[in-house]
Enzyme design. Sequence first.
Site, PDB file in Angstrom:
ATOM      1  N   CYS A   1       0.832  -1.209   0.000  1.00  0.00           N
ATOM      2  CA  CYS A   1       0.000   0.000   0.000  1.00  0.00           C
ATOM      3  C   CYS A   1       0.865   1.257   0.000  1.00  0.00           C
ATOM      4  CB  CYS A   1      -0.926   0.000   1.205  1.00  0.00           C
ATOM      5  SG  CYS A   1      -0.009   0.145   2.738  1.00  0.00           S
TER       6      CYS A   1
ATOM      7  N   ASP B   1      17.294 -33.943 -12.396  1.00  0.00           N
ATOM      8  CA  ASP B   1      16.089 -33.931 -13.233  1.00  0.00           C
ATOM      9  C   ASP B   1      16.274 -33.074 -14.478  1.00  0.00           C
ATOM     10  OD1 ASP B   1      14.618 -35.344 -11.270  1.00  0.00           O
ATOM     11  OD2 ASP B   1      14.374 -33.482 -10.167  1.00  0.00           O
TER      12      ASP B   1
ATOM     13  N   CYS C   1       3.160   1.694   2.990  1.00  0.00           N
ATOM     14  CA  CYS C   1       4.394   0.911   2.921  1.00  0.00           C
ATOM     15  C   CYS C   1       5.437   1.665   2.084  1.00  0.00           C
ATOM     16  CB  CYS C   1       4.162  -0.445   2.262  1.00  0.00           C
ATOM     17  SG  CYS C   1       2.738  -1.329   2.836  1.00  0.00           S
TER      18      CYS C   1
ATOM     19  N   ASP D   1      12.768 -30.914  -9.654  1.00  0.00           N
ATOM     20  CA  ASP D   1      13.441 -29.730  -9.129  1.00  0.00           C
ATOM     21  C   ASP D   1      14.954 -29.840  -9.100  1.00  0.00           C
ATOM     22  OD1 ASP D   1      13.687 -31.551  -7.015  1.00  0.00           O
ATOM     23  OD2 ASP D   1      13.939 -29.895  -5.613  1.00  0.00           O
TER      24      ASP D   1
ATOM     25  N   ASP E   1       9.287 -36.218  -9.928  1.00  0.00           N
ATOM     26  CA  ASP E   1      10.485 -36.501  -9.162  1.00  0.00           C
ATOM     27  C   ASP E   1      10.023 -36.578  -7.706  1.00  0.00           C
ATOM     28  OD1 ASP E   1      13.196 -36.422  -8.182  1.00  0.00           O
ATOM     29  OD2 ASP E   1      12.832 -34.328  -7.731  1.00  0.00           O
TER      30      ASP E   1
END
Lengths: 725, 52
Positions: free
Chosen positions: A41, A628, A44, A624, A444
Amino acid sequence: MTAQIRHTTSVCPGCATAPHEAAEAAPAEARLALSLPGIHCQACISMVERGLNARPDVHSARVNLTLKRVMIEADPDLRAADLIPVIEGLGYEAHELDLSALAATQADRAGRDLLMRLAVAGFASMNVMLLSVSVWSGASDATRDMFHWISAAITFPAIIFSAKPFLQNAWSALRVGRLNMDVPIVLALVLALVTSLWETSLSGEHAYFDAALTLTFFLLAGRYLDYRTRAVARSAAEELTALEVPRAIRLLDGQEYEVPVADLGLGDLILVRPGGRMPVDGEIVDGQSELDRSLLTGETLPVFAEPGLAVSAGEVNLTGPLTVRATAVGEDTSLHRMADLVAIAESGRSRYTSLADSAAKLYAPGVHVLSALAFAGWFLYTFDMRTALNIAAAVLIITCPCALGLAVPAVTTAASGRLFKKGMLIKHATALERLAEVDTVVFDKTGTLTAGTPEVENFGDFQRADLEVAAALASASAHPLSQALARAAHEAGIKPAEVSELQEIPGYGTEGRFRGKPVRLGRAVWVGGSQGAQTQAWLDAGSGKPASFLFSDALRPGAEQAVKDLQAAGKEVLLLSGDTEGAVEDLALRLGIAKWMAGALPGDKAARVQMLAESGKKVLMVGDGLNDTAALAAAHVSISPASALDAARVASDIVLLGQDLSPVPDACDTARRATKRIRENFRIATLYNIIAVPLAVAGLATPLIAALAMSTSSITVSLNALRLR
Amino acid sequence: MQVLSYLIPISLILGAVGLAAFIYTVRSNQYDDPEGDARRILSDEWDDHPKP
């Protein structure tokens, strides 16, 4: 990470910054970037900017709320690590971003360029349309000629500027003797302009200046949408990379220097703290610890590390500080050598032709033949060059592929936007189309179906007194297994016993004294147990008879649901893992996956995926780890979580931003619907052509009909795409 | 039809002004942070005097 960096700078700020300055020839200003995921916002924005600008060494700080990032111009010796505590003090999370990985500025120039051309085409087409409307509503003689001449004066420079991308693409395709979507576009534009100018000079009735400009405008809009979608995905992917600031601690004459990983050389001594990742391949020369190799091999069992052991880049150091002598750096590390495997596997994917390309392959020759036939027919019928050329131009303009040009980007923009909101980043342009075809899903295990955080299994088998001792020993260590044990004890309401002389022996475990007897928690060999296949930690609570805690990997949230949904959608689910048989079988049973493979090497995984592809399956690979990477590249389409290694994220088409796996089946569904919409759009565009082409060939088309057909088909196609949101 | 000799140049000039304004906004990075700019006007920090 941040804690360590702060530590070095506070101990010795001078020596940490000294090599940094020398390397960059002391710029007058440092540019830093921090990622602020928590800001949302205007309060912030002002709080962060005020907080940073209050520091005398910060020249200026500006928050970008769209990218959730703050850019800081500061004194050259200021480091991001000095500013992170400032922002954390204001109550916001902050992470350093590696500016060299954020190449968005260069890409942005291309987007700006496209936007500028779009604006010029829009301006010119509106003005020319204004003049054309008066011609269509009855302007005649000198007035009409004047309007046509003014239109020509606006159109020529505008087209030369705006249509440059099409001209360039068409030229590069023609030069190598091929046809693409841009060739008919350019031909239609050139023919329309030439005949219109000729008509105007003969005070003719029909000029297609407005059509040429609207065509350019709609096509540029399609290109711009396409570009925006990819730019958003690219900048988010870059941000993931930039969050991993590649730094290492080099030891030189007993002093610690923080240096960029790129500056490390062969034979350098590098200090890797607990929790840190190996920056290079090397050999341990000092220290004892345990290594987590799960990202490289898929094994969940930590490996004992002592001097002499070879380590690879990407492994995570768990308990004690290690000193490593570099044996391979940068491009030569095993992490980078894996890229070769990826390059070989990737050639399979480039064989995919996108829907747009296959449409263009059918469309481009068809249009040219039709227009040439119309020209030939009318020339033989009337022997009038002017009529024949006019009709050929009308055919080309009416069949213009502007709805086709919008058909794909409008849908992919809508679908990518929808998936992005669910936390999926579509990196590759044709990823959605390929995802829609998937019938087999390969997962995986470690880090993909499981979260990579261990969970105690047999907590109930122990006496309460033993658990109290175990809790005390576990809370003294930062090892993942100890932390899991301490967390489980806390949740069960068990108070740690009062164990004295607590100390952690890196690489082995923790020990202490309880009621005069030595107690230990740690590796099997050290405590006196025997190591089984499953992840274990042994406890000797003073009795001399050690017992073991068994650990299993916690499931990633949504994993069970994702597997169930994929199976319900009629897709075959497979599990390929580098982990031991027991662990893999256990998980496969838990999730109801019938086909699994354990102990798979990276090459095995890729070979298995390729085998499936050769038997006609369209494989979606979700993984990941480094092991892989090759399989990710070999698969028809691939997904990796944001926690994956950089190399795996690069190799995959789609990145999952959140922790949850459940958007995966949903994405398959969205992709299927998107492809359906694309085909629908092609059909709509063809329908308009079927109605308008006979009119054009018969010589009944007017610029008004061309303008109407073009605009309505483009708008219908865009609206149809929006239904996907 | 005399009126056309003013109206056409006027419409072209107005359009060109709009185009120039758009190009100016693109060149001065005004589309870099649309969300942040929409929020910034709500901040009352520089309401009393301009940012120095």
